[in-house]
Design a protein around this motif. Structure first.
Motif, short mmCIF file in Angstrom:
data_model
loop_
_atom_site.label_atom_id
_atom_site.label_comp_id
_atom_site.label_asym_id
_atom_site.label_seq_id
_atom_site.Cartn_x
_atom_site.Cartn_y
_atom_site.Cartn_z
N LEU A 60 -0.34 4.79 0.33
CA LEU A 60 -1.72 4.89 0.80
C LEU A 60 -2.70 5.11 -0.35
O LEU A 60 -3.79 4.51 -0.37
N VAL A 61 -2.32 5.94 -1.31
CA VAL A 61 -3.19 6.18 -2.48
C VAL A 61 -3.37 4.89 -3.26
O VAL A 61 -4.46 4.55 -3.69
N THR A 62 -2.29 4.13 -3.43
CA THR A 62 -2.37 2.86 -4.16
C THR A 62 -3.31 1.90 -3.45
O THR A 62 -4.14 1.23 -4.10
N ILE A 63 -3.19 1.80 -2.14
CA ILE A 63 -4.09 0.92 -1.36
C ILE A 63 -5.53 1.41 -1.51
O ILE A 63 -6.44 0.60 -1.74
N PHE A 64 -5.74 2.70 -1.36
CA PHE A 64 -7.09 3.26 -1.48
C PHE A 64 -7.71 2.94 -2.85
O PHE A 64 -8.86 2.51 -2.95
N LEU A 65 -6.94 3.15 -3.90
CA LEU A 65 -7.46 2.93 -5.25
C LEU A 65 -7.69 1.45 -5.55
O LEU A 65 -8.47 1.12 -6.45
N SER A 66 -7.04 0.58 -4.82
CA SER A 66 -7.25 -0.87 -4.99
C SER A 66 -8.66 -1.27 -4.57
O SER A 66 -9.22 -2.23 -5.08
#
Length: 67
Positions: A60-66
């Motif tokens: 989720l953090v990776t998606i958010f930071l994308s």
């Protein structure tokens, strides 16, 4: 008047915190710990105890930071 903060002592301290400064100008001020921030802290701590949740949180953090 209300004030929502992250719960840190620099924000909520009655003497030196932001809440304290505001209370000197408005003694009727209501301070609350932001519900979204409280939930984020709670789920972060709970996720540390469940191995599958750690991976999910990282995703989720990776998606958010994308974005």
């Amino acid at each position: 008047m209300g004030l929502g903060t992250d719960g840190a002592s620099t924000m909520t301290g009655r003497k030196e915190g932001l809440t304290g400064h505001f209370l000197r100008h408005n003694p009727h001020l209501q301070n609350t710990h932001c519900a979204a921030h409280r939930l984020a802290l709670c789920t972060e701590q709970a996720a540390k105890k469940v191995p599958g949740m750690l991976k999910f949180q990282e995703t989720l953090v990776t998606i958010f930071l994308s974005f």
